[in-house]
Motif scaffolding. Structure first.
Motif, PDB file in Angstrom:
ATOM      1  N   VAL A  19       0.832  -1.205   0.000  1.00 46.61           N
ATOM      2  CA  VAL A  19       0.000   0.000   0.000  1.00 46.61           C
ATOM      3  C   VAL A  19       0.863   1.250   0.000  1.00 46.61           C
ATOM      4  N   TRP A  20       1.813   1.344   0.920  1.00 45.77           N
ATOM      5  CA  TRP A  20       2.603   2.562   1.035  1.00 45.77           C
ATOM      6  C   TRP A  20       3.588   2.725  -0.119  1.00 45.77           C
ATOM      7  N   SER A  21       4.084   1.628  -0.665  1.00 45.81           N
ATOM      8  CA  SER A  21       4.954   1.765  -1.842  1.00 45.81           C
ATOM      9  C   SER A  21       4.146   2.243  -3.045  1.00 45.81           C
ATOM     10  N   TYR A  23       1.507   4.235  -2.898  1.00 45.05           N
ATOM     11  CA  TYR A  23       1.341   5.675  -2.669  1.00 45.05           C
ATOM     12  C   TYR A  23       2.640   6.418  -2.982  1.00 45.05           C
ATOM     13  N   GLY A  24       3.755   5.872  -2.582  1.00 46.88           N
ATOM     14  CA  GLY A  24       5.036   6.526  -2.835  1.00 46.88           C
ATOM     15  C   GLY A  24       5.359   6.635  -4.308  1.00 46.88           C
ATOM     16  N   SER A  26       3.257   6.543  -6.799  1.00 49.38           N
ATOM     17  CA  SER A  26       2.287   7.455  -7.421  1.00 49.38           C
ATOM     18  C   SER A  26       2.664   8.901  -7.155  1.00 49.38           C
ATOM     19  N   THR A  27       3.051   9.207  -5.939  1.00 49.60           N
ATOM     20  CA  THR A  27       3.450  10.563  -5.594  1.00 49.60           C
ATOM     21  C   THR A  27       4.691  10.982  -6.375  1.00 49.60           C
TER      22      THR A  27
END
Length: 58
Positions: A19-21, A23-24, A26-27
């Motif tokens: 999940v956090w990768s 988001y990272g 994508s950002t």
């Protein structure tokens, strides 16, 4: 509420890494697109300004 604490939210069960990768990445992709667009705009503006000034000097 789906999560009982901030720690549970951050851990996302066992899926935190995915999940956090996501988001990272994508950002980072969005930030690169904004930077690239602004850099291209700046280069194009400078090129057009130089061309305009060169044509005015004739």
């Amino acid at each position: 509420m789906a999560f009982n604490s901030l720690t549970e939210f951050l851990m996302m069960g066992t899926h935190a890494v995915y999940v956090w990768s996501a988001y990272g990445f994508s950002t980072l992709a969005l930030a690169w697109l904004v930077w690239n667009t602004l850099a291209t705009r700046r280069k194009t503006r400078d090129t057009l300004r130089k061309r305009f000034l060169r044509n005015q000097a004739r």
